[in-house]
Design a protein around this motif. Structure first.
Motif, PDB file in Angstrom:
ATOM      1  N   ALA A 297       1.777  -0.419  -2.331  1.00 44.42           N
ATOM      2  CA  ALA A 297       2.946  -0.157  -2.532  1.00 44.42           C
ATOM      3  C   ALA A 297       3.671  -0.640  -1.117  1.00 44.42           C
ATOM      4  O   ALA A 297       5.190  -0.422  -1.485  1.00 44.42           O
ATOM      5  N   ASN A 353       4.506  -3.311  -4.290  1.00 45.93           N
ATOM      6  CA  ASN A 353       4.232  -3.404  -5.865  1.00 45.93           C
ATOM      7  C   ASN A 353       4.215  -4.824  -6.342  1.00 45.93           C
ATOM      8  O   ASN A 353       4.548  -4.857  -7.499  1.00 45.93           O
ATOM      9  N   ARG A 405       5.166  -3.693 -10.447  1.00 41.52           N
ATOM     10  CA  ARG A 405       5.337  -2.460 -11.330  1.00 41.52           C
ATOM     11  C   ARG A 405       6.569  -2.703 -12.195  1.00 41.52           C
ATOM     12  O   ARG A 405       7.486  -3.083 -11.786  1.00 41.52           O
TER      13      ARG A 405
END
Ligand SMILES: Nc1ncnc2c1ncn2[C@@H]1O[C@H](COP(=O)(O)OP(=O)(O)OP(=O)(O)O)[C@@H](O)[C@H]1O
Ligand SMILES: [Mg+2]
Length: 418
Positions: A297, A353, A405
């Motif tokens: 992330a 991501n 994502r």
């Protein structure tokens, strides 16, 4: 019958003590050309204390005719020693090698050519050592000269050649004398990009026409594109022998020390050339106050600093990211523009991501006029992205080279029974 058969080969060197008598005539020639630095570095220290060590330890393999094999491994792994034994420049301590076919080798600068002889004389000497007649050599002479581009210096003793000129001529000789087995040590580290390209082309020709080629290189891209097979040596022993892609990937992974910052202090010796030199590369989390590891992330910040000595050039930085299997993840580059002479920094931001949990390799090119790479550093840096905390109950490996994502929309279109 294999073209090359190596059985339980070992080579022991004695460091310190007196230099021993030369084992072969070719070794004597080769040694006479090694720079004093190389020779005395090994002989320094307490001359009365001899230390023995094995540059090659019990190495065995066979190479079939027509195979193109890359020898890879760290500095000092024993690659050049292996090629020297195969070329008959040095004698093995134990074991044996058999070569079936006329062999031509291009070893490190300093071997193969006689310093006091001219380029022209060396061409004939090398041909004769290969067992060719004068007439045969004369037939190839013009091609050799044309390939080497040292025509103007043909009648100059090679000791006055620059290392680039030397390698040009040596490669031209080795490649044009139509050997059945071509052995080449690290030619790609010398010479400019154009000449390297020519050498690669010539080795491809040799491979395509069914010759056996054995080459040492630190350039994994070249090994993967030229070779079908690679042998990875470390501390004198074979670590892995097999498909070139698989062996080079395993080798790169073993080297993938996660260096998040690297600095080269000396602008004369840093990676690059006289127009561009790398000063620093750093990879870390992007944004203030972010510390700790790089997770899936985490937005990343990759900073590249270089000394620019090409002030009028339109430059752009181009970064290519690879995974450990050498799959290219992407290429991204900065706007081309000129920079003044001095230290320049380019920063690339990679959003969180996007990358998966894996190890990555960073290649950096600095390109002039969006077309001519001034430097191309294949393995400038390595970093690793770790797993984030995952919601849900699935803890297996998240597949894919990237892990973006993405937005999803889900809805039930026609509920039953309403
Ligand atoms: N003539 C020599 N006498 C003593 N030691 C030697 C001699 N030649 C090579 N060595 C040593 O043998 C080991 C293997 O050297 P070699 O040149 O084969 O390595 P390499 O894999 O070719 O390394 P590089 O990638 O730096 O070219 C090294 O430790 C080197 O210092
Ligand atoms: Mg070497």
């Amino acid at each position: 019958m294999p073209a090359i058969r190596v059985q339980n080969l070992s080579k022991e060197y004695v460091i310190g003590g007196r230099p021993r008598a030369h084992e072969t005539f070719r070794e004597m020639l080769a040694d006479a050309f090694l720079s004093p630095y190389r020779r005395y570095r090994r002989l320094g220290g307490d001359a009365s204390r001899e230390e023995r060590f094995f540059a090659l330890k019990d190495v065995s393999f066979e190479i079939a005719p027509g195979e193109v094999v890359g020898i890879i491994g760290r500095n000092g792994a024993g690659k050049s020693t292996l090629l020297k034994v195969l070329s008959g420049i040095t004698e093995p301590t134990a074991g044996r090698v058999e070569l079936t076919g006329r062999t031509s080798s291009l070893l490190e600068v300093g071997t193969g050519f006689h310093q006091d002889l001219t380029g022209r004389e060396n061409i004939f000497l090398n041909g004769a050592l290969l067992g060719m007649s004068q007439a045969e050599i004369r037939e190839k002479f013009d091609d050799i000269v044309a390939f080497s581009e040292v025509e103007k210096f043909l009648d100059t003793p090679v000791k006055h050649y620059s290392s680039g000129m030397y390698v040009r001529l040596a490669f031209a000789v080795a490649a044009h004398l139509e050997p059945e087995i071509l052995i080449v040590d690290e030619v790609l580290s010398v010479g400019d990009a154009k000449f390297q390209q020519k050498c690669l082309g010539k080795m491809e020709d040799a491979a395509r026409s069914g010759r056996t080629v054995l080459l040492v290189s630190h350039n994994m891209t070249a090994v993967r594109s030229l070779c079908s097979r690679a042998i990875w040596l470390d501390s004198g022993s074979i670590v892995m022998d097999g498909d070139a892609g698989a062996v080079s990937a395993a080798y790169l992974e073993s080297n993938a020390k996660i260096a998040l910052e690297q600095i080269w202090e000396n602008p004369d010796t840093a990676p690059g050339n006289d127009r561009i030199r790398i000063h620093r590369v750093s990879i870390g989390p992007d944004g203030e106050g972010s510390t700790g590891g790089l997770s899936v992330a985490t937005p990343l910040r990759l900073a590249f600093e270089f000394w620019n000595r090409a002030p009028s050039a339109q430059l752009n930085l181009s970064m290519v990211l690879y995974d450990i299997h050498n799959v290219c993840i992407f290429n991204s580059f900065s706007e081309p523009r000129p920079y003044p002479e001095g230290l320049v920094r380019g920063i690339c931001h990679i959003p969180g991501n996007l990358l998966n949990d894996a190890k990555y390799r960073v290649r950096l090119l600095i390109v002039e006029d969006t077309s001519v790479p001034l430097v191309d550093l294949d393995s400038l840096a390595f970093f690793e992205i770790r797993e984030t905390e995952r919601p849900g109950k699935w803890y297996g490996k998240w597949v894919g080279v990237i892990r973006p994502r993405l937005e999803w929309e889900t809805e039930c279109l026609s509920p039953i029974g309403k």
